[in-house]
Design an enzyme around this catalytic site. Sequence first.
Site: not given
Length: 493
Positions: A19, A46, A120-121, A260
């Site tokens: 996310c 995402g 996010n996570g 990345y």
Amino acid sequence: MNLAGLKQWDDDDSPKEECGVIGLYTPGQEAALTTFFGLFALQHRGQESAGIAVSDGNRVRMHRDMGLVSQIFTPAILETLPGHMSVGHTRYSTTGSSLLRNAQPIYCQSMVGEIAVAHNGNLINTRELRDEMEAAGEHFDTSSDSELIARILVGALAEGPEKAVAEVMRRCKGAYSVTVLTPKMLFGFRDPDGIRPLSAGTRGTGFMVASETCAFGPVGGTPTRELEPGEMVIIDAEGMRFARGAEKAKANMCLFEFIYFARPDSNMYGELLYDVRERMGRNLAIEHPVDADIIVPVPDSGIPAAFGFSKQSGIPFQEGMMKSRYIHRTFIQPDQALRELGVRMKLTPLIEHIRGKKIVLVDDSIVRGTTTKQLVKMMFESGAVEVHVRITAPPIKFPCFYGIDMASKGELAAARMNLEQLTADLEATSLGYLSIEGAVDAVGENKPGYCLACFNGNYPIPVPEDMTKLAFEDPPEVGEMAAVSKVQPALIE
Ligand code: SF4
């Protein structure tokens, strides 16, 4: 456009970030359009669903759907989202038909009015928390761990955002960078280990928060600083202030963000990621030198490291393949004949550059190994005489439980095979990975800590045994797949 129920075609073997989040406070302006462009810059985090929630100071309104940001938000939809404050979200998920239900932001009613939460996570105590909260009479609309965060916030928000965030940090274990919108306030926070990124900054007379600094520039914002682990930022009519939600733990930021996931034009730990990746390439050339004619990047993510490898080794940098810019996410499934072309649907070789050459192929990571194998084959079919594979991520041997969809341990190439076996499996001339020390050194000296769990198995936040058990099992046989897919969403969302 309602794309619920459709699964995107994605043969990409790279790990998937789950996310991206954003929050904007734009006094005197409409926030929705700016949020749209901010989410555009976070699209790489995402690509399965996205959403924007706005507040005009009285009401929170929201729109979310399946697909890319540009597919979901039309001018007509943005017009239905009036208000000067917002949060937004881009999501990658691994589930099928329930995707729209789990799209974010999550919306809840609270004692202080409506709230919208973007996360996010990944929490690792989802099951325990949910059992606890359901036993206390709480009802859930989704199977997402993000709703747990939202409901804990709702329960404590009447005492102020500091208390509510402290309560989340007391109860939630795992990785979470979150932005929250109430009718009159925007706030954001980062888990006490700081696993996922979050930065705050200014925008004209207003403020913004975003997963990555690359989201600030395109909308005229200026990032001022990264939130510390366990820290929160609160933005309202009084301005922007920082507070602690938990004592500072040792920072354990995801090393993969540097290698990345995050965009190369983002800054993390005060470093431009393009430069970090170039230094990773330099270290790779020092650790795994090779006699070759050209250094070829796997576009786009391998380009900075290939430059670094080239500069360090003195071997010329040469593009050896071109990436199709528009194919990588689509709801149209290729037929079998096209699917067999595999990686060629996305990457086309520059045969004239490759023919007769000894090449060093530089990429960011090997997960299952399927893409790398196809690339090596493509290079040889294009006339390369040697293909030396060099990878900037250390070998990925363990699954991630903190918000990255990689694979189960049984699917990870480096967990299944030693270097010699994997080199043979890829049919490469040689294979070299950057060491963990080499990757960390490339970020810079005296930085806060890192999560290295997928490389060394040391999980900074202990992972419950039932999660590890499932993720460490070999992938299921085809007949078992349906049964496992029913279990996994609750664990990984
Ligand atoms: S396990 Fe790997 S991918 Fe997951 S947070 Fe840690 S370093 Fe990042």
